[in-house]
Enzyme design. Structure first.
Site, PDB file in Angstrom:
ATOM      1  N   LEU A   1      -4.720 -13.573 -30.335  1.00 62.52           N
ATOM      2  CA  LEU A   1      -5.890 -13.933 -29.525  1.00 62.52           C
ATOM      3  C   LEU A   1      -7.160 -13.796 -30.364  1.00 62.52           C
ATOM      4  O   LEU A   1      -7.137 -13.177 -31.435  1.00 62.52           O
ATOM      5  CB  LEU A   1      -5.932 -13.022 -28.293  1.00 62.52           C
ATOM      6  CG  LEU A   1      -4.729 -13.218 -27.345  1.00 62.52           C
ATOM      7  CD1 LEU A   1      -4.618 -12.075 -26.340  1.00 62.52           C
ATOM      8  CD2 LEU A   1      -4.849 -14.553 -26.615  1.00 62.52           C
ATOM      9  N   PRO A   2      -8.293 -14.355 -29.904  1.00 61.11           N
ATOM     10  CA  PRO A   2      -9.480 -14.377 -30.770  1.00 61.11           C
ATOM     11  C   PRO A   2     -10.008 -13.007 -31.176  1.00 61.11           C
ATOM     12  O   PRO A   2     -10.303 -12.785 -32.350  1.00 61.11           O
ATOM     13  CB  PRO A   2     -10.504 -15.143 -29.920  1.00 61.11           C
ATOM     14  CG  PRO A   2      -9.700 -15.963 -28.964  1.00 61.11           C
ATOM     15  CD  PRO A   2      -8.470 -15.161 -28.677  1.00 61.11           C
TER      16      PRO A   2
ATOM     17  N   THR B   1      -6.852 -10.496 -35.413  1.00 60.41           N
ATOM     18  CA  THR B   1      -7.755  -9.579 -36.124  1.00 60.41           C
ATOM     19  C   THR B   1      -8.606  -8.940 -35.046  1.00 60.41           C
ATOM     20  O   THR B   1      -9.620  -9.498 -34.615  1.00 60.41           O
ATOM     21  CB  THR B   1      -8.618 -10.342 -37.143  1.00 60.41           C
ATOM     22  OG1 THR B   1      -7.761 -11.110 -37.991  1.00 60.41           O
ATOM     23  CG2 THR B   1      -9.427  -9.370 -37.999  1.00 60.41           C
TER      24      THR B   1
ATOM     25  N   LYS C   1      -6.995  -5.584 -43.039  1.00 60.82           N
ATOM     26  CA  LYS C   1      -7.428  -6.952 -42.740  1.00 60.82           C
ATOM     27  C   LYS C   1      -8.944  -7.108 -42.833  1.00 60.82           C
ATOM     28  O   LYS C   1      -9.447  -8.080 -43.403  1.00 60.82           O
ATOM     29  CB  LYS C   1      -6.918  -7.343 -41.341  1.00 60.82           C
ATOM     30  CG  LYS C   1      -7.401  -8.680 -40.835  1.00 60.82           C
ATOM     31  CD  LYS C   1      -6.913  -9.860 -41.674  1.00 60.82           C
ATOM     32  CE  LYS C   1      -7.456 -11.171 -41.116  1.00 60.82           C
ATOM     33  NZ  LYS C   1      -7.203 -12.290 -42.012  1.00 60.82           N
TER      34      LYS C   1
ATOM     35  N   LYS D   1     -17.102 -12.461 -36.651  1.00 63.58           N
ATOM     36  CA  LYS D   1     -16.528 -11.310 -35.924  1.00 63.58           C
ATOM     37  C   LYS D   1     -15.902 -10.319 -36.904  1.00 63.58           C
ATOM     38  O   LYS D   1     -16.126  -9.108 -36.814  1.00 63.58           O
ATOM     39  CB  LYS D   1     -15.476 -11.855 -34.936  1.00 63.58           C
ATOM     40  CG  LYS D   1     -14.680 -10.832 -34.163  1.00 63.58           C
ATOM     41  CD  LYS D   1     -13.207 -10.762 -34.496  1.00 63.58           C
ATOM     42  CE  LYS D   1     -12.453 -12.017 -34.749  1.00 63.58           C
ATOM     43  NZ  LYS D   1     -11.092 -11.845 -35.218  1.00 63.58           N
TER      44      LYS D   1
HETATM   45  P1  NAD Z   1      -8.023 -19.775 -31.809  1.00 65.05           P
HETATM   46  O1  NAD Z   1      -9.296 -19.596 -31.048  1.00 65.05           O
HETATM   47  O2  NAD Z   1      -7.716 -21.095 -32.402  1.00 65.05           O
HETATM   48  O3  NAD Z   1      -6.771 -19.383 -30.875  1.00 65.05           O
HETATM   49  C1  NAD Z   1      -6.815 -18.392 -29.896  1.00 65.05           C
HETATM   50  C2  NAD Z   1      -5.980 -18.868 -28.715  1.00 65.05           C
HETATM   51  O4  NAD Z   1      -5.950 -17.844 -27.720  1.00 65.05           O
HETATM   52  C3  NAD Z   1      -6.561 -20.124 -28.042  1.00 65.05           C
HETATM   53  O5  NAD Z   1      -5.569 -21.142 -27.980  1.00 65.05           O
HETATM   54  C4  NAD Z   1      -6.964 -19.637 -26.653  1.00 65.05           C
HETATM   55  O6  NAD Z   1      -6.789 -20.615 -25.638  1.00 65.05           O
HETATM   56  C5  NAD Z   1      -5.989 -18.478 -26.462  1.00 65.05           C
HETATM   57  N1  NAD Z   1      -6.428 -17.534 -25.447  1.00 65.05           N
HETATM   58  C6  NAD Z   1      -7.638 -16.914 -25.336  1.00 65.05           C
HETATM   59  N2  NAD Z   1      -7.636 -16.103 -24.245  1.00 65.05           N
HETATM   60  C7  NAD Z   1      -6.415 -16.212 -23.685  1.00 65.05           C
HETATM   61  C8  NAD Z   1      -5.817 -15.647 -22.529  1.00 65.05           C
HETATM   62  N3  NAD Z   1      -6.473 -14.794 -21.742  1.00 65.05           N
HETATM   63  N4  NAD Z   1      -4.552 -16.002 -22.217  1.00 65.05           N
HETATM   64  C9  NAD Z   1      -3.864 -16.864 -22.995  1.00 65.05           C
HETATM   65  N5  NAD Z   1      -4.385 -17.449 -24.110  1.00 65.05           N
HETATM   66  C10 NAD Z   1      -5.640 -17.123 -24.436  1.00 65.05           C
HETATM   67  O7  NAD Z   1      -8.038 -18.634 -32.924  1.00 65.05           O
HETATM   68  P2  NAD Z   1      -7.160 -18.563 -34.274  1.00 65.05           P
HETATM   69  O8  NAD Z   1      -7.923 -19.227 -35.373  1.00 65.05           O
HETATM   70  O9  NAD Z   1      -5.761 -18.959 -33.981  1.00 65.05           O
HETATM   71  O10 NAD Z   1      -7.254 -16.987 -34.562  1.00 65.05           O
HETATM   72  C11 NAD Z   1      -6.522 -16.051 -33.786  1.00 65.05           C
HETATM   73  C12 NAD Z   1      -6.708 -14.680 -34.434  1.00 65.05           C
HETATM   74  O11 NAD Z   1      -6.213 -14.709 -35.776  1.00 65.05           O
HETATM   75  C13 NAD Z   1      -8.177 -14.236 -34.535  1.00 65.05           C
HETATM   76  O12 NAD Z   1      -8.266 -12.846 -34.332  1.00 65.05           O
HETATM   77  C14 NAD Z   1      -8.551 -14.614 -35.968  1.00 65.05           C
HETATM   78  O13 NAD Z   1      -9.618 -13.808 -36.455  1.00 65.05           O
HETATM   79  C15 NAD Z   1      -7.243 -14.367 -36.692  1.00 65.05           C
HETATM   80  N6  NAD Z   1      -7.004 -15.167 -37.912  1.00 65.05           N
HETATM   81  C16 NAD Z   1      -7.356 -16.497 -37.979  1.00 65.05           C
HETATM   82  C17 NAD Z   1      -7.093 -17.215 -39.150  1.00 65.05           C
HETATM   83  C18 NAD Z   1      -7.457 -18.686 -39.282  1.00 65.05           C
HETATM   84  O14 NAD Z   1      -7.412 -19.212 -40.418  1.00 65.05           O
HETATM   85  N7  NAD Z   1      -7.780 -19.399 -38.199  1.00 65.05           N
HETATM   86  C19 NAD Z   1      -6.440 -16.600 -40.235  1.00 65.05           C
HETATM   87  C20 NAD Z   1      -6.051 -15.259 -40.121  1.00 65.05           C
HETATM   88  C21 NAD Z   1      -6.337 -14.552 -38.951  1.00 65.05           C
END
Ligand code: NAD
Length: 295
Positions: free
Chosen positions: A65-66, A96, A171, A246
């Site tokens: 999740l975000p 994260t 991380k 963040k």
């Molecule tokens: P994103 O925003 O694309 O995905 C998050 C998902 O969570 C979304 O699809 C959203 O609809 C869902 N969501 C939010 N609240 C929800 C709820 N209550 N119930 C069900 N689903 C819910 O984010 P992301 O880029 O996939 O990143 C996710 C995590 O991984 C973050 O913490 C980010 O910092 C970390 N991260 C991201 C990357 C990257 O390159 N994008 C790399 C490493 C780590």
């Protein structure tokens, strides 16, 4: 083969969950986005009705999740993860979410007699798609040992970072470096351009020189130099500025708490804040290059 629950089928979660399906697991997915759930189903995943349904079908439950508050509210909510968790479950948070949220998550699990791990990932979207993520894990060693074979299905390097919350510590330190580096590279590309140096020539020099890094060769901020980088798809489907900001702020909070000096981390966080305020919050964070160009 295991029954797995996956909550958060976003930019990272969707390819990670699809890889678990490809490895022969039955994967129950949940997301607020109907589009994401449809794509998950079209790749062999099973859409869970709600958390209760997902928890009753799965033994291993991932969250991606975000932010930390998203994760904790998913755990603590009425009819949330903890309410439905029993000792048969293994709960793995790959978001994260920061050290304090990770500690809270472990405490919630311990109070219910449920195994928990903080297991954030690095490797960008390409790493999630190719199942080559590096995963840094905090929690008990024996719980780590149980989870490792499953984590190996979505990652290439799986590291037990230490006790509860230490995966998140690894991380945010990693991302503080990556965030600073992205700005350093962007400043250099802007300077190179102003000095009349061709982007591709500078890329060839830097990627074979001491400026070489993941942020350059995998997620190059200048469009067109690395075809798989988010910059080459108009800064979409990557790691958004708001999520990197963040992480930079999580690092700053942690540094304040323990009294560590992080001068460049602090300056970089401010720059990403300005970049987000300028309307770039939802674009891939390599957009910092365009921001520094004055766009
Ligand atoms: P994103 O925003 O694309 O995905 C998050 C998902 O969570 C979304 O699809 C959203 O609809 C869902 N969501 C939010 N609240 C929800 C709820 N209550 N119930 C069900 N689903 C819910 O984010 P992301 O880029 O996939 O990143 C996710 C995590 O991984 C973050 O913490 C980010 O910092 C970390 N991260 C991201 C990357 C990257 O390159 N994008 C790399 C490493 C780590």
């Amino acid at each position: 083969m295991a029954n797995i629950g996956f909550i958060g089928l976003g930019t990272m979660g969707l390819p990670m969950a699809i890889n678990l399906v490809k490895k022969g697991n039955v994967v129950y997915g949940l997301d607020l986005s109907e589009k994401a759930v449809k794509e998950f189903e079209s790749n062999g995943g099973v859409a869970a009705v709600d958390i209760a349904d997902l928890m009753s079908n799965a033994e291993v439950v991932f969250t991606m999740l975000p932010t930390g508050p998203h994760v904790i509210s998913m755990y603590e909510a009425e009819s949330g993860i903890i309410e439905h968790a029993t000792s048969r479950h293994l709960l793995i948070d790959c978001s994260t979410s920061g050290v304090p949220s990770a500690r809270k998550l472990h405490a919630l699990g311990r109070a219910k007699g449920v195994r928990t791990l903080d297991a954030p990932v690095t490797g960008a979207v390409a790493g999630a798609e190719a199942a080559t993520l590096t995963i840094m894990v905090g929690g008990d060693r024996d719980v780590f040992d149980c989870a490792k074979p499953i984590l190996e299905q979505i990652g290439k390097v799986i590291i037990h970072a230490g006790a509860e919350g230490v995966g998140q510590a690894a991380k945010i330190c990693n991302n503080m470096v990556a965030g600073i580096n992205k700005i350093a590279l962007s400043e250099a590309f802007v300077l190179a351009k102003k000095l009349g140096l061709d982007d591709k020539i500078f890329f060839d020099v830097a990627s074979n020189g001491s400026a070489q890094s993941f942020s350059l060769t995998k997620t190059c901020p200048v469009p067109g130099l690395v075809p798989t980088a988010p910059s080459s798809r108009n800064y979409t489907n990557g790691f958004t500025t708001k999520l990197l900001l963040k992480d930079m702020l999580l690092a700053q909070e942690a540094a304040m708490e323990v009294g560590a000096g992080t001068v460049l981390g602090s300056a970089a966080a401010q720059l990403y804040q300005l970049c987000a305020n300028a309307g770039h919050a939802d674009r891939d964070s390599a957009i910092i290059y365009q921001y520094l160009l004055g766009k």
